[in-house]
Design a protein around this motif. Structure first.
Motif, PDB file in Angstrom:
ATOM      1  N   GLN A  15       0.807  -1.219   0.000  1.00 25.40           N
ATOM      2  CA  GLN A  15       0.000   0.000   0.000  1.00 25.40           C
ATOM      3  C   GLN A  15       0.844   1.275   0.000  1.00 25.40           C
ATOM      4  O   GLN A  15       0.287   2.372   0.025  1.00 25.40           O
ATOM      5  N   ILE A  16       2.164   1.133  -0.022  1.00 25.97           N
ATOM      6  CA  ILE A  16       3.032   2.312  -0.043  1.00 25.97           C
ATOM      7  C   ILE A  16       3.037   2.916  -1.441  1.00 25.97           C
ATOM      8  O   ILE A  16       3.165   2.204  -2.439  1.00 25.97           O
ATOM      9  N   ARG A  17       2.910   4.210  -1.523  1.00 23.00           N
ATOM     10  CA  ARG A  17       2.892   4.888  -2.817  1.00 23.00           C
ATOM     11  C   ARG A  17       4.213   5.632  -3.045  1.00 23.00           C
ATOM     12  O   ARG A  17       5.145   5.093  -3.610  1.00 23.00           O
ATOM     13  N   ASN A  18       4.298   6.845  -2.572  1.00 21.07           N
ATOM     14  CA  ASN A  18       5.506   7.652  -2.780  1.00 21.07           C
ATOM     15  C   ASN A  18       6.422   7.567  -1.566  1.00 21.07           C
ATOM     16  O   ASN A  18       5.959   7.481  -0.434  1.00 21.07           O
ATOM     17  N   VAL A  19       7.716   7.600  -1.826  1.00 22.92           N
ATOM     18  CA  VAL A  19       8.718   7.601  -0.758  1.00 22.92           C
ATOM     19  C   VAL A  19       9.530   8.882  -0.888  1.00 22.92           C
ATOM     20  O   VAL A  19      10.436   8.990  -1.724  1.00 22.92           O
ATOM     21  N   TYR A  20       9.164   9.891  -0.102  1.00 27.00           N
ATOM     22  CA  TYR A  20       9.884  11.159  -0.079  1.00 27.00           C
ATOM     23  C   TYR A  20      11.003  11.091   0.960  1.00 27.00           C
ATOM     24  O   TYR A  20      10.878  10.411   1.986  1.00 27.00           O
ATOM     25  N   CYS A  21      12.066  11.819   0.708  1.00 24.52           N
ATOM     26  CA  CYS A  21      13.202  11.882   1.642  1.00 24.52           C
ATOM     27  C   CYS A  21      13.649  13.331   1.779  1.00 24.52           C
ATOM     28  O   CYS A  21      13.672  14.078   0.788  1.00 24.52           O
ATOM     29  N   VAL A  22      13.990  13.713   2.993  1.00 24.42           N
ATOM     30  CA  VAL A  22      14.453  15.072   3.268  1.00 24.42           C
ATOM     31  C   VAL A  22      15.958  15.056   3.458  1.00 24.42           C
ATOM     32  O   VAL A  22      16.480  14.318   4.296  1.00 24.42           O
ATOM     33  N   GLY A  23      16.655  15.857   2.679  1.00 17.33           N
ATOM     34  CA  GLY A  23      18.112  15.944   2.795  1.00 17.33           C
ATOM     35  C   GLY A  23      18.542  17.089   3.690  1.00 17.33           C
ATOM     36  O   GLY A  23      17.843  18.102   3.801  1.00 17.33           O
ATOM     37  N   ARG A  24      19.664  16.902   4.366  1.00 17.00           N
ATOM     38  CA  ARG A  24      20.302  17.975   5.143  1.00 17.00           C
ATOM     39  C   ARG A  24      19.353  18.618   6.150  1.00 17.00           C
ATOM     40  O   ARG A  24      19.252  19.847   6.232  1.00 17.00           O
ATOM     41  N   ASN A  25      18.659  17.784   6.934  1.00 15.11           N
ATOM     42  CA  ASN A  25      17.687  18.319   7.876  1.00 15.11           C
ATOM     43  C   ASN A  25      18.205  18.390   9.306  1.00 15.11           C
ATOM     44  O   ASN A  25      17.453  18.698  10.219  1.00 15.11           O
ATOM     45  N   TYR A  26      19.497  18.078   9.502  1.00 14.82           N
ATOM     46  CA  TYR A  26      20.172  18.267  10.793  1.00 14.82           C
ATOM     47  C   TYR A  26      21.463  19.032  10.520  1.00 14.82           C
ATOM     48  O   TYR A  26      22.247  18.653   9.647  1.00 14.82           O
ATOM     49  N   ARG A  27      21.691  20.101  11.258  1.00 15.79           N
ATOM     50  CA  ARG A  27      22.807  20.997  10.960  1.00 15.79           C
ATOM     51  C   ARG A  27      24.160  20.287  11.006  1.00 15.79           C
ATOM     52  O   ARG A  27      25.014  20.502  10.149  1.00 15.79           O
ATOM     53  N   LEU A  28      24.378  19.450  12.008  1.00 20.76           N
ATOM     54  CA  LEU A  28      25.691  18.817  12.134  1.00 20.76           C
ATOM     55  C   LEU A  28      25.929  17.784  11.036  1.00 20.76           C
ATOM     56  O   LEU A  28      27.068  17.523  10.658  1.00 20.76           O
ATOM     57  N   HIS A  29      24.853  17.195  10.520  1.00 18.28           N
ATOM     58  CA  HIS A  29      25.031  16.285   9.386  1.00 18.28           C
ATOM     59  C   HIS A  29      25.433  17.057   8.142  1.00 18.28           C
ATOM     60  O   HIS A  29      26.339  16.633   7.405  1.00 18.28           O
ATOM     61  N   ALA A  30      24.782  18.193   7.889  1.00 15.96           N
ATOM     62  CA  ALA A  30      25.186  19.022   6.754  1.00 15.96           C
ATOM     63  C   ALA A  30      26.659  19.415   6.884  1.00 15.96           C
ATOM     64  O   ALA A  30      27.429  19.362   5.920  1.00 15.96           O
ATOM     65  N   ALA A  31      27.057  19.782   8.101  1.00 15.98           N
ATOM     66  CA  ALA A  31      28.432  20.215   8.328  1.00 15.98           C
ATOM     67  C   ALA A  31      29.431  19.089   8.113  1.00 15.98           C
ATOM     68  O   ALA A  31      30.510  19.307   7.542  1.00 15.98           O
ATOM     69  N   GLU A  32      29.099  17.871   8.552  1.00 16.54           N
ATOM     70  CA  GLU A  32      30.070  16.780   8.434  1.00 16.54           C
ATOM     71  C   GLU A  32      30.356  16.408   6.979  1.00 16.54           C
ATOM     72  O   GLU A  32      31.408  15.859   6.662  1.00 16.54           O
ATOM     73  N   LEU A  33      29.416  16.724   6.083  1.00 11.67           N
ATOM     74  CA  LEU A  33      29.631  16.453   4.656  1.00 11.67           C
ATOM     75  C   LEU A  33      30.044  17.705   3.891  1.00 11.67           C
ATOM     76  O   LEU A  33      30.173  17.665   2.669  1.00 11.67           O
ATOM     77  N   GLY A  34      30.225  18.812   4.619  1.00  9.71           N
ATOM     78  CA  GLY A  34      30.666  20.044   3.978  1.00  9.71           C
ATOM     79  C   GLY A  34      29.596  20.704   3.130  1.00  9.71           C
ATOM     80  O   GLY A  34      29.901  21.423   2.176  1.00  9.71           O
ATOM     81  N   ASN A  35      28.323  20.485   3.495  1.00  7.03           N
ATOM     82  CA  ASN A  35      27.216  21.047   2.733  1.00  7.03           C
ATOM     83  C   ASN A  35      26.612  22.254   3.434  1.00  7.03           C
ATOM     84  O   ASN A  35      26.602  22.333   4.665  1.00  7.03           O
ATOM     85  N   ALA A  36      26.077  23.171   2.643  1.00 13.64           N
ATOM     86  CA  ALA A  36      25.385  24.317   3.209  1.00 13.64           C
ATOM     87  C   ALA A  36      24.057  23.872   3.801  1.00 13.64           C
ATOM     88  O   ALA A  36      23.435  22.909   3.338  1.00 13.64           O
ATOM     89  N   VAL A  37      23.614  24.584   4.821  1.00 11.73           N
ATOM     90  CA  VAL A  37      22.302  24.320   5.415  1.00 11.73           C
ATOM     91  C   VAL A  37      21.242  24.935   4.507  1.00 11.73           C
ATOM     92  O   VAL A  37      21.305  26.122   4.179  1.00 11.73           O
TER      93      VAL A  37
END
Length: 209
Positions: free
Chosen positions: A4-26
């Motif tokens: 019954q699952i339809r779409n699988v959405y994912c949110v990127g860079r939604n925790y500041r320290l995770h964005a920082a550890e990969l060198g990505n902007a928030v």
């Protein structure tokens, strides 16, 4: 389990320290991508196969929410979400880096088969109680990630409203809501175990061949 699952959405860079550890902007607004429903696989103790020869494969533990009814403007998360689980957004990190450098979509790095293992669903306790919970991931018995939904850059209400406005959302949709810091590579033979507070919430063994 996932019929019954339809779409699988994912949110990127939604925790500041995770964005920082990969060198990505928030980001200044929710950053969404999708995985095919075929990427889903139960975290029920089974062994799952991941691709070899593609560079590092990173785990990203996340809270996953399930949409239980049709969206209406002004509806609250507590009315919209009926259950939740923990899951892992597996990422072919070297592949993703190459795609980003070329400005190409992330699907080859994010959407491969069995790239979205997910633990058993449980009743959604409401946005307030969910925000106070803690989820963590253990690799071979050692804690490698820990996060709380209240630490998200974009909260659950903001995520579902944004998703509904721009892409649509409805019963049977899943949203992987982002990962905290601590992502890292998996190897053949690794066991990954998810926990919600102190309760087991998913278990898989990795095969890379």
């Amino acid at each position: 389990m996932f019929e019954q699952i339809r779409n699988v959405y994912c949110v990127g860079r939604n925790y500041r320290l995770h964005a920082a550890e990969l060198g990505n902007a928030v980001p200044d607004k929710p950053m969404l991508f999708m995985k095919p429903s075929h990427a889903l696989v139960p975290m029920d103790g089974r062994t799952i196969g991941l691709p070899s020869g593609v560079g590092e494969i990173h785990y990203e533990a996340e809270l996953v929410i399930h949409i239980g009814r049709s969206y209406e403007p002004g509806i609250s998360v507590d009315e919209l979400v009926d259950k939740m689980a923990l899951g892992i957004d597996f990422t072919l990190r070297d592949v993703q880096t190459a795609l980003k450098a070329k400005g190409q979509p992330w699907l080859p790095a994010k959407g491969f088969l069995q790239s979205a293992p997910i633990g058993p669903f449980r009743a959604f306790p409401g946005i307030a109680r969910a925000g106070e919970g803690t989820f963590h991931l253990r690799k071979n018995g050692q804690m490698v990630q820990s996060g709380q939904p209240r630490g998200m850059i974009f909260d659950l209400q903001g995520i579902v409203d944004f998703c509904a406005e721009h892409y649509g959302i409805g019963p049977g949709d899943l949203i992987f809501t982002g990962t905290p810091e601590g992502v890292g590579a998996v190897a053949d033979g690794d066991r990954l175990q998810l926990y919600w507070n102190d309760e087991p919430a998913g278990d898989i063994l990795i095969s890379v061949k």
